[in-house]
Structures are given as C-alpha cells and as structure tokens.
Design a protein around this motif. Sequence first.
Motif, PDB file in Angstrom:
ATOM      1  N   GLY A 144       6.206  -4.742 -10.213  1.00 29.11           N
ATOM      2  CA  GLY A 144       7.001  -3.634 -10.734  1.00 29.11           C
ATOM      3  C   GLY A 144       6.469  -2.282 -10.320  1.00 29.11           C
ATOM      4  O   GLY A 144       5.569  -2.156  -9.486  1.00 29.11           O
ATOM      5  N   GLU A 145       7.011  -1.282 -10.943  1.00 24.72           N
ATOM      6  CA  GLU A 145       6.658   0.094 -10.632  1.00 24.72           C
ATOM      7  C   GLU A 145       5.532   0.629 -11.503  1.00 24.72           C
ATOM      8  O   GLU A 145       5.135   1.779 -11.375  1.00 24.72           O
ATOM      9  CB  GLU A 145       7.891   0.996 -10.800  1.00 24.72           C
ATOM     10  CG  GLU A 145       8.968   0.781  -9.739  1.00 24.72           C
ATOM     11  CD  GLU A 145       9.764  -0.488  -9.920  1.00 24.72           C
ATOM     12  OE1 GLU A 145      10.043  -0.881 -11.068  1.00 24.72           O
ATOM     13  OE2 GLU A 145      10.089  -1.120  -8.900  1.00 24.72           O
ATOM     14  N   LYS A 146       5.021  -0.185 -12.404  1.00 20.87           N
ATOM     15  CA  LYS A 146       3.995   0.283 -13.330  1.00 20.87           C
ATOM     16  C   LYS A 146       2.628  -0.280 -12.922  1.00 20.87           C
ATOM     17  O   LYS A 146       2.304  -1.417 -13.234  1.00 20.87           O
ATOM     18  CB  LYS A 146       4.335  -0.166 -14.747  1.00 20.87           C
ATOM     19  CG  LYS A 146       3.359   0.342 -15.782  1.00 20.87           C
ATOM     20  CD  LYS A 146       3.749  -0.130 -17.168  1.00 20.87           C
ATOM     21  CE  LYS A 146       2.722   0.313 -18.166  1.00 20.87           C
ATOM     22  NZ  LYS A 146       2.966  -0.269 -19.477  1.00 20.87           N
ATOM     23  N   PRO A 147       1.828   0.514 -12.238  1.00 22.91           N
ATOM     24  CA  PRO A 147       0.510   0.010 -11.840  1.00 22.91           C
ATOM     25  C   PRO A 147      -0.414  -0.136 -13.055  1.00 22.91           C
ATOM     26  O   PRO A 147      -0.235   0.516 -14.080  1.00 22.91           O
ATOM     27  CB  PRO A 147      -0.012   1.075 -10.883  1.00 22.91           C
ATOM     28  CG  PRO A 147       0.730   2.312 -11.245  1.00 22.91           C
ATOM     29  CD  PRO A 147       2.055   1.882 -11.790  1.00 22.91           C
ATOM     30  N   LYS A 148      -1.365  -1.015 -12.916  1.00 22.73           N
ATOM     31  CA  LYS A 148      -2.353  -1.237 -13.965  1.00 22.73           C
ATOM     32  C   LYS A 148      -3.255  -0.017 -14.090  1.00 22.73           C
ATOM     33  O   LYS A 148      -3.623   0.606 -13.096  1.00 22.73           O
ATOM     34  CB  LYS A 148      -3.183  -2.477 -13.604  1.00 22.73           C
ATOM     35  CG  LYS A 148      -4.053  -2.982 -14.727  1.00 22.73           C
ATOM     36  CD  LYS A 148      -4.731  -4.284 -14.345  1.00 22.73           C
ATOM     37  CE  LYS A 148      -3.726  -5.387 -14.465  1.00 22.73           C
ATOM     38  NZ  LYS A 148      -4.318  -6.699 -14.629  1.00 22.73           N
ATOM     39  N   LYS A 149      -3.607   0.324 -15.322  1.00 21.51           N
ATOM     40  CA  LYS A 149      -4.549   1.420 -15.554  1.00 21.51           C
ATOM     41  C   LYS A 149      -5.927   1.004 -15.052  1.00 21.51           C
ATOM     42  O   LYS A 149      -6.285  -0.177 -15.089  1.00 21.51           O
ATOM     43  CB  LYS A 149      -4.641   1.743 -17.040  1.00 21.51           C
ATOM     44  CG  LYS A 149      -3.363   2.264 -17.644  1.00 21.51           C
ATOM     45  CD  LYS A 149      -3.539   2.451 -19.144  1.00 21.51           C
ATOM     46  CE  LYS A 149      -2.236   2.767 -19.818  1.00 21.51           C
ATOM     47  NZ  LYS A 149      -2.352   2.759 -21.269  1.00 21.51           N
ATOM     48  N   THR A 150      -6.710   1.953 -14.620  1.00 17.07           N
ATOM     49  CA  THR A 150      -8.050   1.641 -14.123  1.00 17.07           C
ATOM     50  C   THR A 150      -8.944   1.108 -15.241  1.00 17.07           C
ATOM     51  O   THR A 150      -9.929   0.423 -14.972  1.00 17.07           O
ATOM     52  CB  THR A 150      -8.704   2.892 -13.498  1.00 17.07           C
ATOM     53  OG1 THR A 150      -8.707   3.941 -14.458  1.00 17.07           O
ATOM     54  CG2 THR A 150      -7.960   3.331 -12.255  1.00 17.07           C
ATOM     55  N   THR A 151      -8.585   1.402 -16.489  1.00 13.13           N
ATOM     56  CA  THR A 151      -9.386   0.938 -17.621  1.00 13.13           C
ATOM     57  C   THR A 151      -9.010  -0.475 -18.073  1.00 13.13           C
ATOM     58  O   THR A 151      -9.716  -1.069 -18.883  1.00 13.13           O
ATOM     59  CB  THR A 151      -9.214   1.890 -18.823  1.00 13.13           C
ATOM     60  OG1 THR A 151      -7.816   1.973 -19.152  1.00 13.13           O
ATOM     61  CG2 THR A 151      -9.751   3.269 -18.498  1.00 13.13           C
TER      62      THR A 151
END
Length: 109
Positions: free
Chosen positions: A51-58
């Motif tokens: 999707g268009e929602k990348p994972k947060k770095t945290t």
Amino acid sequence: MYNKDSMAEMQKRVDDFISQYEEGYFSPLSMLARFTEEIGELAREVNHVYGEKPKKTTEEDNTIEAELGDLLFVLISFANSQNISLNEAFDQAMSKIETRDKNRWTKKE
C-alpha cells in the motif's frame, strides 16, 4: 498435493499446547475477537508492503508470513474449541467452490 494428515497434525499440535494449561481454549466470542485482531494485523502488514502507507521507523519488523501464521493458529484454536475438523471443513468448502465456480473464470489452455 494435499496431505490431510498435516492439518490434523496441526490441530493436534495446537490442542497439545493449549491442553497443558488450566485456562484451556478461549470462549467463542474471545476467539472471534482474536481472529479479528489478527486480520487487522495482517491488513496492516499488507498495507506496509503493497500500500501507500510505509512502516514507521519505530515499528518492529514483521512479515505477511508471520501474520498468516498467527491467523492460522487462531483459526485452528477456534476449530479445536468447537470440535471442528478443518480437514472436513476444507473439503466441504472446496466441493462447494469447485462446483459453484467451475465456469466462473477463463480456464488456462
């Protein structure tokens, strides 16, 4: 291709694990809630990958495979708690689908 023993073995393995605890299986409503939670976690992971929602770095690393495994565990637990053979449930579902959908799509040559 399809080994019925493997599903029965998975159901037994889950039952052996859960049976060692006094609490045993959760109630049907709790099982459904857990199943819904796991579907949400799978959806989130699919959204991160496709999707268009990348994972947060945290956020911790996770995989679609891991979420499918969690979902399978809950499904097997739910089936076991209701004394349902997933082999039989699968056979019934496939018979229905193979009959109902046999001419639904274009067959490969």
